[in-house]
Design an enzyme around this catalytic site. Structure first.
Site, PDB file in Angstrom:
ATOM      1  N   ARG A  72       0.738  -0.759  -0.211  1.00 12.48           N
ATOM      2  CA  ARG A  72      -0.088  -0.015   0.122  1.00 12.48           C
ATOM      3  C   ARG A  72       1.183   1.477   0.228  1.00 12.48           C
ATOM      4  NH1 ARG A  72      -0.374  -3.580   3.429  1.00 12.48           N
ATOM      5  NH2 ARG A  72      -2.575  -4.551   3.053  1.00 12.48           N
ATOM      6  N   LYS A 109      24.380  -7.107  -6.862  1.00 11.94           N
ATOM      7  CA  LYS A 109      25.308  -7.643  -6.783  1.00 11.94           C
ATOM      8  C   LYS A 109      26.423  -7.305  -5.592  1.00 11.94           C
ATOM      9  CE  LYS A 109      24.201  -6.640 -11.591  1.00 11.94           C
ATOM     10  NZ  LYS A 109      24.942  -5.532 -12.657  1.00 11.94           N
ATOM     11  N   ARG A 130      12.221   3.297   2.032  1.00 15.80           N
ATOM     12  CA  ARG A 130      11.457   2.587   3.002  1.00 15.80           C
ATOM     13  C   ARG A 130      12.414   1.182   2.977  1.00 15.80           C
ATOM     14  NH1 ARG A 130       6.160  -1.365   3.711  1.00 15.80           N
ATOM     15  NH2 ARG A 130       5.391   0.838   4.671  1.00 15.80           N
ATOM     16  N   HIS A 136       7.097   5.930  10.383  1.00 18.90           N
ATOM     17  CA  HIS A 136       6.327   5.926   9.071  1.00 18.90           C
ATOM     18  C   HIS A 136       5.126   7.416   8.919  1.00 18.90           C
ATOM     19  CE1 HIS A 136       4.054   4.382   5.687  1.00 18.90           C
ATOM     20  NE2 HIS A 136       4.003   2.603   6.117  1.00 18.90           N
TER      21      HIS A 136
HETATM   22  N1   CP Z   1       0.946  -0.290   6.119  1.00 16.08           N
HETATM   23  C1   CP Z   1       1.978  -0.622   5.306  1.00 16.08           C
HETATM   24  O1   CP Z   1       3.045   0.497   5.327  1.00 16.08           O
HETATM   25  O2   CP Z   1       1.597  -1.426   4.813  1.00 16.08           O
HETATM   26  P1   CP Z   1       2.465  -1.966   3.074  1.00 16.08           P
HETATM   27  O3   CP Z   1       3.792  -2.469   3.922  1.00 16.08           O
HETATM   28  O4   CP Z   1       1.954  -2.750   2.371  1.00 16.08           O
HETATM   29  O5   CP Z   1       3.179  -0.035   2.550  1.00 16.08           O
END
Ligand code: CP
Length: 295
Positions: free
Chosen positions: A47, A75, A97, A125
């Site tokens: 998402r 690599k 991320r 997050h």
């Molecule tokens: N909630 C969330 O971060 O979902 P994903 O890991 O699918 O991005």
């Protein structure tokens, strides 16, 4: 400007982003035409990644997408070389991320580019926090005065940390519930702590269930999925204790039958898919703020 952590935003800045997101819902603009956004997800995502990419497209931006498995990182190329290489391609914004805390800040230092943290380890997050706040505000009109129960794998959860930072600053009351292995006492957070999920569920406006983060070793913290579900899961029986109008949230992905029963996740109190939907306008608002007004 970059966005590393929700704690970097004042309450007024959070509200401004939520207001802006409301204005973007269902819209397309050309605010980021001529810009290029790069997504670099070193941890899996459905998402967050897709909604950032959709959001960038809806702002008129070009999007390039890095995946470690099919890249030269496989690599042995270092993290710094990888990020500097993507930066040198001529992008305007990095969305990152990574399992390690602080990689977004390092990427900003290494490239000089604005960076949005799309999740780093157990820490932060921020766009998840913003979309969760928007989802609550859309349902209740405001987050001020809400009673929010955050339940489950708090120790491993960057989502919980974001909520624990933002909700009290916006006037909500937070109660944490979880096993001692996920929620040690004394709790380091400024929130009430309870082990009695039934009574907390009965009094909450929002029951926010956290995913048991099996990829971070969480299953070693409880005896079995069945026993976890009995004690700390939002079962159908437990959800029936909720107040009229109270809602269920979960950041996804869901472990059905562990922290939440399928019938509850799919039930009429559930805002789980609203959370997903709200991710696109929230990320449009954040990207437009970070990039659109800088140039
Ligand atoms: N909630 C969330 O971060 O979902 P994903 O890991 O699918 O991005």
């Amino acid at each position: 400007m970059s966005l590393f952590d929700i704690a970097d935003l004042s309450p007024a800045e959070i509200i401004e982003i939520l207001d802006r997101a409301e204005a973007y819902a269902g819209k397309r603009t050309d605010e980021l035409a001529e810009k290029t956004v790069a997504t670099l997800f070193f941890e899996n995502s459905t998402r967050t990644r897709l909604s950032f990419e959709l959001a960038a497209t809806r702002l008129g931006s070009e999007v390039v997408s890095f995946t470690p498995e099919s890249s030269s990182a496989a690599k042995g190329e270092s993290l710094r070389d990888t990020i500097q290489t993507v930066g040198a391609l001529g992008v305007d914004l990095l969305i990152i991320r990574h399992r390690n805390v602080g990689v977004a800040e390092m990427a900003n230092r290494w490239t000089g580019l604005p960076v949005i943290n799309a999740g780093d380890g157990r820490r932060a997050h921020p766009t998840q926090t913003l979309l969760d706040l928007l989802t609550m505000r859309r349902r209740f009109g405001t987050v001020a005065g809400l009673s929010v129960a955050i339940v489950g794998d708090i120790a491993n959860s960057r989502v919980a940390r974001g909520m624990l930072d933002a909700l009290p600053r916006l006037g909500s009351r937070v109660t944490l519930v979880g096993p001692s292995t996920f929620l040690p006492e004394p709790s380091p957070w400024s929130a009430s702590v309870s082990r009695d999920l039934d009574s907390v569920v009965a009094g909450a406006d929002v029951v926010y269930m956290l995913r048991v983060q099996k990829e971070r070793g969480a299953t070693a913290a409880y005896p079995s999925d069945a026993s976890y579900s009995r004690r700390f899961g939002l079962t159908e029986e437990r959800a029936s204790l909720m107040k009229p109008g109270a809602v269920v949230m979960h950041p996804g992905p869901i472990n059905r039958g562990v922290e939440i029963a399928s019938s509850v996740a799919d039930g009429e109190r559930s805002l789980i898919l609203d959370q997903v939907r709200n991710g696109v306008p929230v990320r449009m608002a954040v990207m437009a703020s970070e990039v659109g007004e800088r140039h």
